[in-house]
Enzyme design. Structure first.
Site, PDB file in Angstrom:
ATOM      1  N   SER A   1     -25.563   8.071   4.286  1.00  0.00           N
ATOM      2  CA  SER A   1     -25.500   6.805   5.004  1.00  0.00           C
ATOM      3  C   SER A   1     -25.780   7.046   6.482  1.00  0.00           C
ATOM      4  O   SER A   1     -25.671   8.172   6.981  1.00  0.00           O
ATOM      5  CB  SER A   1     -24.130   6.148   4.826  1.00  0.00           C
TER       6      SER A   1
ATOM      7  N   GLY B   1       1.174  -4.219   3.695  1.00  0.00           N
ATOM      8  CA  GLY B   1       1.136  -5.661   3.849  1.00  0.00           C
ATOM      9  C   GLY B   1       2.473  -6.231   4.292  1.00  0.00           C
ATOM     10  O   GLY B   1       3.532  -5.758   3.877  1.00  0.00           O
TER      11      GLY B   1
ATOM     12  N   ARG C   1     -20.097   8.191  -0.250  1.00  0.00           N
ATOM     13  CA  ARG C   1     -21.523   7.911  -0.062  1.00  0.00           C
ATOM     14  C   ARG C   1     -22.146   8.998   0.814  1.00  0.00           C
ATOM     15  O   ARG C   1     -21.654   9.287   1.908  1.00  0.00           O
ATOM     16  CB  ARG C   1     -21.731   6.538   0.589  1.00  0.00           C
TER      17      ARG C   1
ATOM     18  N   CYS D   1      -0.187   1.967   6.638  1.00  0.00           N
ATOM     19  CA  CYS D   1       0.200   0.585   6.893  1.00  0.00           C
ATOM     20  C   CYS D   1       0.392  -0.141   5.567  1.00  0.00           C
ATOM     21  O   CYS D   1      -0.173   0.246   4.538  1.00  0.00           O
ATOM     22  CB  CYS D   1      -0.849  -0.119   7.740  1.00  0.00           C
TER      23      CYS D   1
ATOM     24  N   GLN E   1      -4.779  -9.498   6.238  1.00  0.00           N
ATOM     25  CA  GLN E   1      -5.029  -8.127   6.657  1.00  0.00           C
ATOM     26  C   GLN E   1      -6.354  -8.007   7.418  1.00  0.00           C
ATOM     27  O   GLN E   1      -6.471  -7.207   8.348  1.00  0.00           O
ATOM     28  CB  GLN E   1      -5.019  -7.196   5.447  1.00  0.00           C
TER      29      GLN E   1
ATOM     30  N   HIS F   1      -9.030   3.350  -1.935  1.00  0.00           N
ATOM     31  CA  HIS F   1      -7.646   2.939  -1.660  1.00  0.00           C
ATOM     32  C   HIS F   1      -7.070   2.218  -2.878  1.00  0.00           C
ATOM     33  O   HIS F   1      -7.007   0.992  -2.909  1.00  0.00           O
ATOM     34  CB  HIS F   1      -7.622   2.040  -0.425  1.00  0.00           C
TER      35      HIS F   1
ATOM     36  N   SER G   1     -11.475   0.178   3.695  1.00  0.00           N
ATOM     37  CA  SER G   1     -11.236   0.981   2.491  1.00  0.00           C
ATOM     38  C   SER G   1     -11.874   0.330   1.281  1.00  0.00           C
ATOM     39  O   SER G   1     -12.144  -0.869   1.260  1.00  0.00           O
ATOM     40  CB  SER G   1      -9.732   1.141   2.268  1.00  0.00           C
TER      41      SER G   1
ATOM     42  N   CYS H   1       0.814  -1.221   0.000  1.00  0.00           N
ATOM     43  CA  CYS H   1       0.000   0.000   0.000  1.00  0.00           C
ATOM     44  C   CYS H   1       0.845   1.268   0.000  1.00  0.00           C
ATOM     45  O   CYS H   1       0.373   2.325  -0.411  1.00  0.00           O
ATOM     46  CB  CYS H   1      -0.915   0.013   1.219  1.00  0.00           C
TER      47      CYS H   1
END
Length: 384
Positions: A216, A372, A213, A370, A149, A340, A239, A89
């Site tokens: 919501s 992986g 959105r 963060c 994750q 993401h 994400s 990421c």
């Protein structure tokens, strides 16, 4: 002493899975932001020493050095090279760090850093190519069958006592902030519009993040099923799968002045660190501490934070650990709302951060995400 400054930063609007950008090749989307950067800054692309490009899934259409083909697709001179970087990421945030280091060391005078991810295309088409990347020895070291994750996010929620209600409210806040930023025109100066084709074959200009959105409610989020039984992670507090690209022009203050450019910010400090690969996603906590220690700054010196909202527990745990002001973190919304696009996220966040700093006169901004396998980058920018 040489420094590294950001002259400009530009991104596409973020497309949702199967959305506005889904029919575009990742190289073509990358070329689009390179051209936009060229046009916005009146850059002579012949001056670019390297294009350093974050690409998370370097398979399928994103394989074979996406960066180089983006240079060619943008019509830039053949002598301009490109290299793809993969740190999950944080790939394009790492690309910025490499570009800054190259400029400061004198290996580059001008570098372009950024990234891309077309998750609609690559992740869907080549899912089988990912396989099991960890290896027997890595798994044996930690006594696990896989590094997940989703499991890591749940472990962090449990460790920090973060409830499903808190996660869902954080997601609602992210969407509300992003919607407000759109309505107030805060993203207009950073987005390079692109012409795309809709389902009916009509062309239109895509210039607004697609995943946000509106309307919501906590009740709607509470009705979503968890990713795994007994957990609290849902599609609503994680994400979004996304498509996007972003690019930043990096050089020295001296070279910028010679070109008539007015830089936006200086890359003040850039660090990377590792953490437990089982819980995996706590990296922004030690990365933030390391960046502050290296910079000589305190948390109170930082006026804005971009902490990637991979999952709601990540940013909520970071807040609990650091004591940072919630209102200063992701003030324009985060990945739960905007999306993401893995390899492009670092550059997208930094583009949003540096524009927010400039628009609000914020001297220092900090970004972390963060990654992986248990890693995290952190970067501090200083407004110029």
């Amino acid at each position: 002493m040489r420094d590294a400054v950001i002259v400009d930063a530009v991104r596409t609007a973020v497309g949702k899975r199967g959305g506005a950008l889904a029919d575009l090749h990742p190289v073509d989307l990358s070329a689009h932001v390179l051209k936009a950067l060229e046009e916005r800054t009146h850059l002579d692309p012949a001056l670019v020493d390297d294009v350093i490009w974050g690409v998370g899934a370097q398979i399928g259409e994103q394989s074979m050095c996406c960066a180089r083909y983006a240079v060619l697709g943008a019509g830039w001179p053949e002598h301009v090279p490109g290299v793809s970087v993969e740190r999950q990421c944080g790939s394009s945030q790492q690309a910025v760090s490499f570009a800054a280091a190259g400029v400061i060391s004198g290996q580059y005078e001008v570098a372009v850093a950024g990234g891309v991810e077309m998750m609609s295309r690559v992740r869907a088409a080549d899912a089988r190519s990912f396989g099991q990347p960890y290896g027997r020895l890595a798994l044996a070291r930690y006594g696990v069958e896989e590094f997940s994750q989703f499991t890591g996010a749940q472990l962090i929620a449990d460790e920090y006592g973060i409830s499903r209600t808190e996660m869902d409210q954080h997601a609602l806040d992210s969407h509300a902030r992003a919607a407000r930023a759109i309505d107030e025109g805060r993203f207009k100066g950073q987005i390079a519009p692109i012409t795309v084709t809709d389902a009916d074959g009509a062309d239109y200009v895509f210039d607004t993040d697609q995943g946000v959105r509106r309307g919501s409610t906590a009740e709607k989020l509470a009705s979503l099923q968890p990713v795994f039984e007994g957990g609290d992670i849902t599609a609503g507090n994680a994400s979004q799968v996304s498509d996007a690209s972003a690019a930043l022009l990096i050089t020295t203050s001296e070279f910028a002045a010679a070109q008539g450019w007015t830089p936006m910010a200086r890359v003040h400090t850039a660090v990377v660190t590792g953490c437990d690969p089982v819980s995996m996603l706590k990296g922004p906590i030690p990365a933030t501490a390391k960046a502050l220690r290296r910079s000589g700054l305190s948390l109170g010196d930082i006026g804005a934070f971009e902490i990637n909202e991979a999952f709601a527990p990540i940013t909520l745990a970071w807040l609990k650990e650091t004591g940072a002001d919630y209102e200063r973190m992701n003030p324009c919304g985060g990945a739960m709302a905007i999306g993401h696009p893995i390899g492009g996220s670092g550059a997208r966040l930094m583009t949003t951060l540096v524009h927010h700093m400039r628009d609000n006169g914020i001297r220092y901004g900090l970004q972390s995400m963060c990654e992986g396998g248990g890693q995290a980058n952190a970067t501090i920018l200083e407004l110029l």
